[in-house]
Motif scaffolding. Structure first.
Motif, PDB file in Angstrom:
ATOM      1  N   HIS A   1      25.324  91.677   6.755  1.00  0.00           N
ATOM      2  CA  HIS A   1      26.262  92.605   6.147  1.00  0.00           C
ATOM      3  C   HIS A   1      27.511  91.913   5.658  1.00  0.00           C
ATOM      4  O   HIS A   1      28.356  92.522   5.063  1.00  0.00           O
ATOM      5  CB  HIS A   1      26.633  93.696   7.148  1.00  0.00           C
ATOM      6  CG  HIS A   1      27.191  93.178   8.419  1.00  0.00           C
ATOM      7  ND1 HIS A   1      28.386  92.497   8.487  1.00  0.00           N
ATOM      8  CD2 HIS A   1      26.706  93.223   9.688  1.00  0.00           C
ATOM      9  CE1 HIS A   1      28.626  92.174   9.723  1.00  0.00           C
ATOM     10  NE2 HIS A   1      27.626  92.595  10.468  1.00  0.00           N
TER      11      HIS A   1
ATOM     12  N   PHE B   1      24.286  93.336  -0.120  1.00  0.00           N
ATOM     13  CA  PHE B   1      23.008  93.864   0.343  1.00  0.00           C
ATOM     14  C   PHE B   1      21.887  93.398  -0.598  1.00  0.00           C
ATOM     15  O   PHE B   1      20.756  93.729  -0.401  1.00  0.00           O
ATOM     16  CB  PHE B   1      23.041  95.398   0.378  1.00  0.00           C
ATOM     17  CG  PHE B   1      23.966  95.921   1.402  1.00  0.00           C
ATOM     18  CD1 PHE B   1      25.007  96.767   1.037  1.00  0.00           C
ATOM     19  CD2 PHE B   1      23.840  95.563   2.716  1.00  0.00           C
ATOM     20  CE1 PHE B   1      25.854  97.279   1.998  1.00  0.00           C
ATOM     21  CE2 PHE B   1      24.685  96.066   3.675  1.00  0.00           C
ATOM     22  CZ  PHE B   1      25.699  96.913   3.307  1.00  0.00           C
TER      23      PHE B   1
ATOM     24  N   ALA C   1      19.915  89.868   4.918  1.00  0.00           N
ATOM     25  CA  ALA C   1      20.129  90.978   5.858  1.00  0.00           C
ATOM     26  C   ALA C   1      21.533  91.015   6.393  1.00  0.00           C
ATOM     27  O   ALA C   1      21.913  91.938   7.074  1.00  0.00           O
ATOM     28  CB  ALA C   1      19.142  90.859   7.011  1.00  0.00           C
TER      29      ALA C   1
ATOM     30  N   VAL D   1      18.787  98.823   8.441  1.00  0.00           N
ATOM     31  CA  VAL D   1      19.623  97.653   8.725  1.00  0.00           C
ATOM     32  C   VAL D   1      19.513  97.210  10.179  1.00  0.00           C
ATOM     33  O   VAL D   1      20.122  96.211  10.567  1.00  0.00           O
ATOM     34  CB  VAL D   1      21.101  97.926   8.377  1.00  0.00           C
ATOM     35  CG1 VAL D   1      21.238  98.297   6.914  1.00  0.00           C
ATOM     36  CG2 VAL D   1      21.685  99.021   9.267  1.00  0.00           C
TER      37      VAL D   1
ATOM     38  N   GLY E   1      22.515  95.041  14.453  1.00  0.00           N
ATOM     39  CA  GLY E   1      22.740  95.981  13.360  1.00  0.00           C
ATOM     40  C   GLY E   1      23.382  97.287  13.761  1.00  0.00           C
ATOM     41  O   GLY E   1      23.472  98.211  12.948  1.00  0.00           O
TER      42      GLY E   1
ATOM     43  N   HIS F   1      26.615  98.184  11.687  1.00  0.00           N
ATOM     44  CA  HIS F   1      26.225  98.442  10.305  1.00  0.00           C
ATOM     45  C   HIS F   1      25.565  99.812  10.199  1.00  0.00           C
ATOM     46  O   HIS F   1      25.840 100.592   9.272  1.00  0.00           O
ATOM     47  CB  HIS F   1      25.275  97.339   9.848  1.00  0.00           C
ATOM     48  CG  HIS F   1      25.124  97.261   8.371  1.00  0.00           C
ATOM     49  ND1 HIS F   1      24.458  96.235   7.747  1.00  0.00           N
ATOM     50  CD2 HIS F   1      25.527  98.083   7.380  1.00  0.00           C
ATOM     51  CE1 HIS F   1      24.476  96.432   6.445  1.00  0.00           C
ATOM     52  NE2 HIS F   1      25.117  97.551   6.200  1.00  0.00           N
ATOM     53  N   TRP F   2      24.715 100.132  11.151  1.00  0.00           N
ATOM     54  CA  TRP F   2      24.050 101.435  11.207  1.00  0.00           C
ATOM     55  C   TRP F   2      25.077 102.555  11.307  1.00  0.00           C
ATOM     56  O   TRP F   2      24.994 103.576  10.605  1.00  0.00           O
ATOM     57  CB  TRP F   2      23.105 101.449  12.411  1.00  0.00           C
ATOM     58  CG  TRP F   2      22.531 102.764  12.793  1.00  0.00           C
ATOM     59  CD1 TRP F   2      21.417 103.367  12.283  1.00  0.00           C
ATOM     60  CD2 TRP F   2      23.049 103.662  13.796  1.00  0.00           C
ATOM     61  NE1 TRP F   2      21.200 104.581  12.900  1.00  0.00           N
ATOM     62  CE2 TRP F   2      22.176 104.784  13.835  1.00  0.00           C
ATOM     63  CE3 TRP F   2      24.130 103.617  14.660  1.00  0.00           C
ATOM     64  CZ2 TRP F   2      22.388 105.845  14.710  1.00  0.00           C
ATOM     65  CZ3 TRP F   2      24.348 104.666  15.525  1.00  0.00           C
ATOM     66  CH2 TRP F   2      23.481 105.769  15.539  1.00  0.00           C
TER      67      TRP F   2
END
Length: 281
Positions: free
Chosen positions: A277, A281, A275, A215, A72, A75-76
């Motif tokens: 991406h 979402f 979960a 995420v 993640g 995405h973060w």
């Protein structure tokens, strides 16, 4: 004959008839090249000596990128950038371009384009961006990944091949090419803005954005990612030694990743489709 084989190879690579992969196209054209004497068997070890470093470095970078993506990390980072935009589309656009340039510098142009693009698309869909606005951001993400893959040896395969061939050290390469990359970034941003400025919305809602930490799928791997980024810095790579360090990093990541699978850490996208991406979402 050489030109004919080259043209056939390029045609098959671009056209890809019936889904023919690039690898099969090039392998197939290598046979007539050998048969006609365009290349000889003695040329193969020479070419391998030139490209082996870039090949293994690229594989190591892809492994690192995929593990960080699964945890993640990207995405973060993208969610933080979306929040930094503060609901202003005309600020978000250059921030996304800068994020793409930063990822391309460390994880190579392919890693930036392949990993960041679906994340950006998912975030924009959640923010209800129009198709034209989404297209502008996606093109910007992919375009900047190629134009700014200059500052470090590991930013592009050609960088590694060229630096090794001319015996240029990592720090010397970065000293020369980092300023060039800044110019390329500024030019890219200017061109993209001139072309897509009418498609970028003035405002966008931030209330629907999830918290960036929500995420993260594997906190142990996520925390380990920051020391890894430090390892990828120029000081960690004397001339011609970066491949050994890069190959060792994925093995450490894989060990962390495997240990966490049984402990409730990072789970498969198949088991947790919500979960991912790459979907809504």
């Amino acid at each position: 004959m050489t030109i004919a084989i080259l043209l056939v190879t390029l045609t098959l690579v671009i056209w890809q008839p019936k889904g023919l992969s690039i690898g099969w196209s090039t392998m197939g054209d290598a046979v007539p090249a050998l048969a006609t004497g365009v290349i000889t068997w003695s040329d193969i070890p020479i070419v391998w000596h030139i490209v082996w470093d870039a090949t293994f470095t690229f594989v190591a970078l892809i492994i690192i990128s995929l593990i960080l993506d699964e945890a993640g990390f990207f995405h973060w980072a993208a969610l933080h950038v979306a929040r930094w935009g503060g609901g202003r589309g005309r600020l978000l656009f250059p921030l996304i371009v800068l994020l793409g340039a930063a990822i391309a510098a460390v994880f190579a142009n392919d890693g930036a384009a392949l990993l960041l693009t679906p994340i950006v698309m998912a975030i924009l869909m959640r923010l209800d961006f129009t198709p034209a606005a989404t297209f502008a951001f996606v093109i910007a993400t992919g375009f900047v990944a190629d134009t700014t893959s200059l500052p470090l040896m590991i930013s592009h395969l050609v960088n590694i091949v060229s630096a090794n061939y001319f015996n240029i050290s990592f720090d010397r390469y970065a000293m020369v090419m980092a300023p060039v990359d800044m110019v390329a970034l500024a030019t890219t941003l200017a061109v993209l803005w001139l072309y897509f400025r009418r498609s970028v919305p003035r405002q966008y809602p931030t209330r629907d954005l999830p918290e960036p930490m929500s995420v993260i799928q594997d906190h142990l791997v996520f925390r380990a990612s920051f020391p890894v980024l430090i390892l990828l810095a120029p000081d960690g790579y004397p001339a011609r030694s970066h491949v050994e360090k890069l190959v060792s990093v994925p093995s450490d990541f894989l060990s962390l990743y495997t240990q966490n699978l049984g402990g409730g850490g990072c789970r498969s996208r198949i088991n947790q489709p919500a979960a991912s991406h790459r979907r809504s979402f």
